[in-house]
Structure formats: C-alpha cells, structure tokens
Design an enzyme around this catalytic site. Structure first.
Site, mmCIF file in Angstrom:
data_model
loop_
_atom_site.group_PDB
_atom_site.id
_atom_site.type_symbol
_atom_site.label_atom_id
_atom_site.label_comp_id
_atom_site.label_asym_id
_atom_site.label_seq_id
_atom_site.Cartn_x
_atom_site.Cartn_y
_atom_site.Cartn_z
ATOM 1 N N ASP A 48 9.242 8.675 -1.602
ATOM 2 C CA ASP A 48 8.740 8.781 -2.981
ATOM 3 C C ASP A 48 9.494 9.784 -3.856
ATOM 4 O O ASP A 48 9.387 9.738 -5.070
ATOM 5 C CB ASP A 48 7.255 9.196 -2.963
ATOM 6 C CG ASP A 48 6.379 8.216 -2.209
ATOM 7 O OD1 ASP A 48 6.803 7.057 -2.042
ATOM 8 O OD2 ASP A 48 5.274 8.609 -1.796
ATOM 9 N N GLN B 173 10.671 -1.403 1.503
ATOM 10 C CA GLN B 173 11.306 -0.243 0.830
ATOM 11 C C GLN B 173 11.547 0.909 1.793
ATOM 12 O O GLN B 173 12.405 1.747 1.591
ATOM 13 C CB GLN B 173 10.423 0.245 -0.325
ATOM 14 C CG GLN B 173 10.332 -0.759 -1.458
ATOM 15 C CD GLN B 173 9.170 -0.476 -2.392
ATOM 16 O OE1 GLN B 173 9.324 0.250 -3.358
ATOM 17 N NE2 GLN B 173 8.009 -1.040 -2.109
ATOM 18 N N ARG B 174 10.713 0.990 2.838
ATOM 19 C CA ARG B 174 10.883 2.056 3.839
ATOM 20 C C ARG B 174 11.814 1.625 4.961
ATOM 21 O O ARG B 174 12.112 2.402 5.854
ATOM 22 C CB ARG B 174 9.550 2.347 4.531
ATOM 23 C CG ARG B 174 8.469 2.841 3.661
ATOM 24 C CD ARG B 174 7.218 3.050 4.506
ATOM 25 N NE ARG B 174 6.161 3.597 3.695
ATOM 26 C CZ ARG B 174 6.059 4.879 3.369
ATOM 27 N NH1 ARG B 174 6.936 5.741 3.793
ATOM 28 N NH2 ARG B 174 5.080 5.285 2.619
ATOM 29 N N GLY C 221 4.016 9.339 6.508
ATOM 30 C CA GLY C 221 4.708 8.055 6.360
ATOM 31 C C GLY C 221 6.166 8.176 6.759
ATOM 32 O O GLY C 221 6.796 9.200 6.526
ATOM 33 N N ARG D 66 13.305 -17.247 -15.477
ATOM 34 C CA ARG D 66 11.971 -16.721 -15.166
ATOM 35 C C ARG D 66 11.871 -15.230 -15.457
ATOM 36 O O ARG D 66 12.879 -14.525 -15.520
ATOM 37 C CB ARG D 66 11.654 -16.917 -13.684
ATOM 38 C CG ARG D 66 11.151 -18.276 -13.377
ATOM 39 C CD ARG D 66 10.808 -18.402 -11.902
ATOM 40 N NE ARG D 66 10.445 -19.777 -11.633
ATOM 41 C CZ ARG D 66 10.666 -20.396 -10.479
ATOM 42 N NH1 ARG D 66 11.242 -19.763 -9.488
ATOM 43 N NH2 ARG D 66 10.289 -21.648 -10.322
ATOM 44 N N ARG E 210 6.629 -14.567 -12.314
ATOM 45 C CA ARG E 210 6.231 -14.373 -10.907
ATOM 46 C C ARG E 210 6.094 -12.884 -10.617
ATOM 47 O O ARG E 210 6.727 -12.069 -11.285
ATOM 48 C CB ARG E 210 7.278 -14.965 -9.952
ATOM 49 C CG ARG E 210 7.656 -16.396 -10.237
ATOM 50 C CD ARG E 210 6.489 -17.329 -9.985
ATOM 51 N NE ARG E 210 6.649 -18.585 -10.696
ATOM 52 C CZ ARG E 210 6.991 -19.735 -10.133
ATOM 53 N NH1 ARG E 210 7.214 -19.784 -8.854
ATOM 54 N NH2 ARG E 210 7.092 -20.837 -10.859
ATOM 55 N N ARG F 140 -0.693 9.501 11.400
ATOM 56 C CA ARG F 140 -1.632 10.326 10.647
ATOM 57 C C ARG F 140 -2.661 10.767 11.689
ATOM 58 O O ARG F 140 -3.135 9.951 12.472
ATOM 59 C CB ARG F 140 -2.284 9.527 9.533
ATOM 60 C CG ARG F 140 -1.231 8.753 8.731
ATOM 61 C CD ARG F 140 -1.446 8.784 7.260
ATOM 62 N NE ARG F 140 -0.476 7.891 6.619
ATOM 63 C CZ ARG F 140 0.439 8.276 5.734
ATOM 64 N NH1 ARG F 140 0.517 9.539 5.365
ATOM 65 N NH2 ARG F 140 1.271 7.415 5.189
ATOM 66 N N SER G 196 1.759 16.677 5.489
ATOM 67 C CA SER G 196 2.211 17.203 6.789
ATOM 68 C C SER G 196 2.617 18.663 6.660
ATOM 69 O O SER G 196 2.347 19.483 7.547
ATOM 70 C CB SER G 196 3.430 16.424 7.291
ATOM 71 O OG SER G 196 3.110 15.065 7.387
HETATM 72 P P1 ATP Z 1 3.328 10.746 3.058
HETATM 73 O O1 ATP Z 1 4.088 11.374 1.919
HETATM 74 O O2 ATP Z 1 4.020 9.615 3.657
HETATM 75 O O3 ATP Z 1 1.874 10.455 2.772
HETATM 76 P P2 ATP Z 1 2.307 13.084 4.273
HETATM 77 O O4 ATP Z 1 2.894 14.067 5.203
HETATM 78 O O5 ATP Z 1 1.904 13.588 2.917
HETATM 79 O O6 ATP Z 1 3.312 11.881 4.188
HETATM 80 P P3 ATP Z 1 -0.434 12.815 5.147
HETATM 81 O O7 ATP Z 1 -1.146 11.621 5.680
HETATM 82 O O8 ATP Z 1 -0.965 13.477 3.933
HETATM 83 O O9 ATP Z 1 1.066 12.361 4.977
HETATM 84 O O10 ATP Z 1 -0.372 13.925 6.312
HETATM 85 C C1 ATP Z 1 0.079 13.611 7.624
HETATM 86 C C2 ATP Z 1 -0.729 14.369 8.625
HETATM 87 O O11 ATP Z 1 -0.602 15.781 8.378
HETATM 88 C C3 ATP Z 1 -2.223 14.114 8.553
HETATM 89 O O12 ATP Z 1 -2.602 12.946 9.261
HETATM 90 C C4 ATP Z 1 -2.786 15.375 9.218
HETATM 91 O O13 ATP Z 1 -2.687 15.287 10.610
HETATM 92 C C5 ATP Z 1 -1.817 16.442 8.707
HETATM 93 N N1 ATP Z 1 -2.365 17.084 7.488
HETATM 94 C C6 ATP Z 1 -2.229 16.682 6.210
HETATM 95 N N2 ATP Z 1 -2.884 17.504 5.363
HETATM 96 C C7 ATP Z 1 -3.456 18.457 6.130
HETATM 97 C C8 ATP Z 1 -4.278 19.604 5.868
HETATM 98 N N3 ATP Z 1 -4.644 19.929 4.628
HETATM 99 N N4 ATP Z 1 -4.686 20.343 6.922
HETATM 100 C C9 ATP Z 1 -4.322 20.035 8.180
HETATM 101 N N5 ATP Z 1 -3.551 18.966 8.486
HETATM 102 C C10 ATP Z 1 -3.119 18.186 7.499
#
Ligand code: ATP
Length: 362
Positions: free
Chosen positions: A152, A285-286, A11, A187, A277, A74, A107
């Site tokens: 977050d 937020q992002r 994200g 409100r 409401r 992703r 990630s």
């Molecule tokens: P956010 O905090 O916004 O969710 P994030 O980095 O945790 O960010 P994820 O969707 O969990 O977001 O991971 C981003 C990308 O990282 C995934 O689409 C995938 O390509 C890779 N990834 C995440 N977890 C793994 C894993 N266990 N093994 C290999 N690749 C991964």
C-alpha cells in the site's frame, strides 16, 4: 554469539523474501546466529519447530521467489498479554534477544508494544515459575527493528515500502491488458485497486497508465465531478476509457465511491451510454515476482536492519528502516506509526486538507 530472529507478519508483499535473505546473510556475515520465525507472531507464540535456525544456503534463490517463504499470519493471541508472555518465553528458550520484523503498521505496533513490555514479561515469567531468574538474566533488553513490508505504501516517514513498486508494476501490466480490449470494443473499464486508506497505488497507476479519472481516499472529488468525468469521454476519436478507483475512495460526504456507481454513471442511457465493465484486480496485485527496485530496497534495508540491531543500546528507541530521498535511514518507529494513524484519522473525520498535507510532508 548474538542470536537474531527474523519474521514476516501481516499481509504479504513482494520483496519480503529478499528482506529475509538479506537479514539472514548479513547477520551471518556479522558473526551472529540467525533464526526465522514461521507464520509471523503465530510462530513466535507456538514456538517449537516454528523457530528455525537458518544458514547461508537456506535463502538461496529467495530474491526472485514469490510471496513470503517463511509464512505470514494475523495472530489474535499476540494482541493479548498472555500471548505475548508465551512469545517472550519462546524467545528466551531459543536464546533470542533481537527481532527484525517485516510487516505493516499493525505488525510494527505489536512489535513496539512487545519491546516496551519486555522487562515486565520477564518478571512475570520468573514470578510464575515458567522460567528461572538465571534463564532470563542474559535477556534484559529486547532489540526490535522494523522493516515496512506492504504493497500500500501507507507508512509515514518512508518514501516507499517493500512491495509497493512491484504492486504498482503489476497494476500497470494489468491495466495495459485491459486497455487492449477497451480499445478494440470501444469500452470503458472501471478498475478497482488496493491500498486501504492510502491512494498511492491508485494515483501512481493513474499517472503511469494515463487513466482518464482517478479516485483516492485522501482527496475526494469536489464540485460537479460527475459531469467533469463524463466530459472527458466526449473527446473526438476516443475509443477507450479507464477509470481507477482506490478501494478506500469516497466522496466528500464520506459515501464510498464504488466501481458499480461509476459504471452506472458511464453507462447511463441518457448520458454517455458507454459499454462499461468493472475489473477488481484483487490479490494479483500482491502476487508474482518482486520488481528490481523492491529487490534492491529489501536487500539494502535488510542489511541496515541487522546493523541497527548491532548498534542498538538499551536507550535507543525502536527504529524502523526507511528510504528517504534515495537514502536508507533509521527512524523512530513509534512516531511513524502515530503519523500513519493520524492520516487515517484525518480521512475518517473528512479533514481532507489535513490528510493531504500530512501525505505531502511525508
Ligand atoms: P497489513 O498492512 O498487510 O495489514 P499489518 O502488519 O498492518 O499488515 P495487522 O493485521 O494489522 O497487519 O497486524 C499483523 C499482526 O500484528 C496481528 O495479527 C497481531 O498479531 C499483531 N498486531 C497488530 N497490532 C497489534 C497491537 N496493537 N498489539 C499487539 N499486536 C498487534
């Protein structure tokens, strides 16, 4: 010349552009070539024009630019070994042996897996004749450094993630706006904020906005909180009411605390009968520009990430760059990811004392 690549993944969060800018310029300053990978792991798997060399002017003005200009995604393919194999091939073909990734815990988990598999990926590329042994020879070790980009603030081991203070600032501005109309019309507003399993945004926004009641995942309300919440609104002369609900909040039995449910309580004809409401803040937020702190954090951490790449030895465990008591530090990535997952597990198994103590020790 060392060739370092930078990517943003998962994200988006405010400040990611500042991190990219700092990595690009620090890498050049330290005599390296620097590449940016577009669309996170998606770009690494696709290769070709998704991997671009960057020069000093290419990141001009990026500190105040919104979103992440090198894109993020992703990537399903990277979860599987064949995807990571293609990614490794693209790294070697571009002469890259160091990767700095700005993303969330997913990630960074993927990045560490990539590094631990690296020798076997190279072997497979040679065995399947996709690359020659001569081609892979100079790339024996892969250096990975993580930067935590997330609104977050859910990563263990660091006081702040890149983006969390911008998101908090945005929430405060928006709650201030909501308060104007709440006050005018007498409100109540139930405001839902992001954060998944982490209540940091909700809690900090509650303090910074002077909200009447806050719900967070780590510490569900105990006892007769419904009555307690409704009592607050009986104070003389009170014209506005703000309740902040984290998107991952639930009660002690594990039932989700939904904004609708809080609205029904406040609006109950037999109770307070407040004109109530709901506002779900969502992706705003992002959005928008990074606040000053995130620009500063992204810059210092981007600089440190390049230094960590250049200091790394094959024995160095994969680091991520943290901020602890105002100091920029390097910490082991795997431990931080495990600790982060531990908090989520504690919340899911309703061991809230453990969840709180894990957050407290962070
Ligand atoms: P956010 O905090 O916004 O969710 P994030 O980095 O945790 O960010 P994820 O969707 O969990 O977001 O991971 C981003 C990308 O990282 C995934 O689409 C995938 O390509 C890779 N990834 C995440 N977890 C793994 C894993 N266990 N093994 C290999 N690749 C991964």
């Amino acid at each position: 010349k060392r060739r370092i690549a930078m990517m943003t993944s998962g994200g988006d969060s405010q400040g990611m552009n500042g991190a990219t800018r700092a990595v690009v310029r620090m890498a050049i300053d330290r005599g390296c070539e620097v590449y940016c990978i577009k669309e996170g792991y998606e770009g690494l798997v696709k290769g070709g024009d998704q991997i671009q060399k960057f020069e000093w002017p290419d990141v001009r003005g990026w500190l105040s630019a919104n979103g992440t200009l090198i894109g993020t995604a992703r990537c399903m393919a990277f979860y599987e070994r064949p995807g990571r194999l293609t990614a490794a091939k693209n790294m070697v073909l571009n002469g890259i042996d160091a990767l700095i990734i700005c993303g969330g815990d997913g990630s960074l988990t993927g990045a560490d897996k990539f590094r631990s598999e690296w020798p076997s990926l190279l072997e497979e590329l040679v065995a399947t004749k996709q690359l020659t042994a001569e081609q892979t020879e100079p790339f024996k070790h892969l250096n990975i450094v993580g930067l935590v980009g997330s609104i977050d603030n859910d990563m263990s081991g660091t006081d702040a993630t890149i983006g969390c203070f911008s998101a908090l600032t945005r929430i405060c501005e928006l709650v201030d706006c909501i308060e104007s109309t709440a006050l005018s019309h007498s409100r109540a507003f139930v405001v839902e904020v992001m954060g998944r399993h982490c209540g940091w945004l909700a809690l900090m926004a509650g303090v910074a906005c002077g909200a009447d009641f806050v719900f967070i995942p780590e510490k569900p309300r105990a006892g007769n909180w419904r009555e307690e919440m409704c009592k607050i609104h009986r104070k003389v002369g009170k014209r506005q009411t703000i309740v902040i609900v984290a998107e991952g909040a639930h009660d002690q039995e594990g039932n989700k605390i939904s904004p609708d449910m809080i609205k029904d309580l406040l609006a109950d004809k037999n109770g307070l009968a407040l004109d109530t409401r709901i506002t779900t803040l969502g992706h705003v937020q992002r959005g928008g520009k990074a606040c000053a702190f995130d620009r500063y954090l992204a810059t210092l951490q981007g600089v440190e990430a390049v230094n960590a790449v250049l200091d790394a030895t094959p024995e160095t465990p994969t680091p991520f760059i943290a901020i602890t008591e105002n100091k920029i530090t390097r910490k082991p990535l795997v431990q931080a990811v495990l600790d982060t997952k531990e908090v989520t597990k504690a919340i899911e198994s309703r061991d809230f004392d453990r969840a709180m103590s894990l957050r407290d020790t962070e």
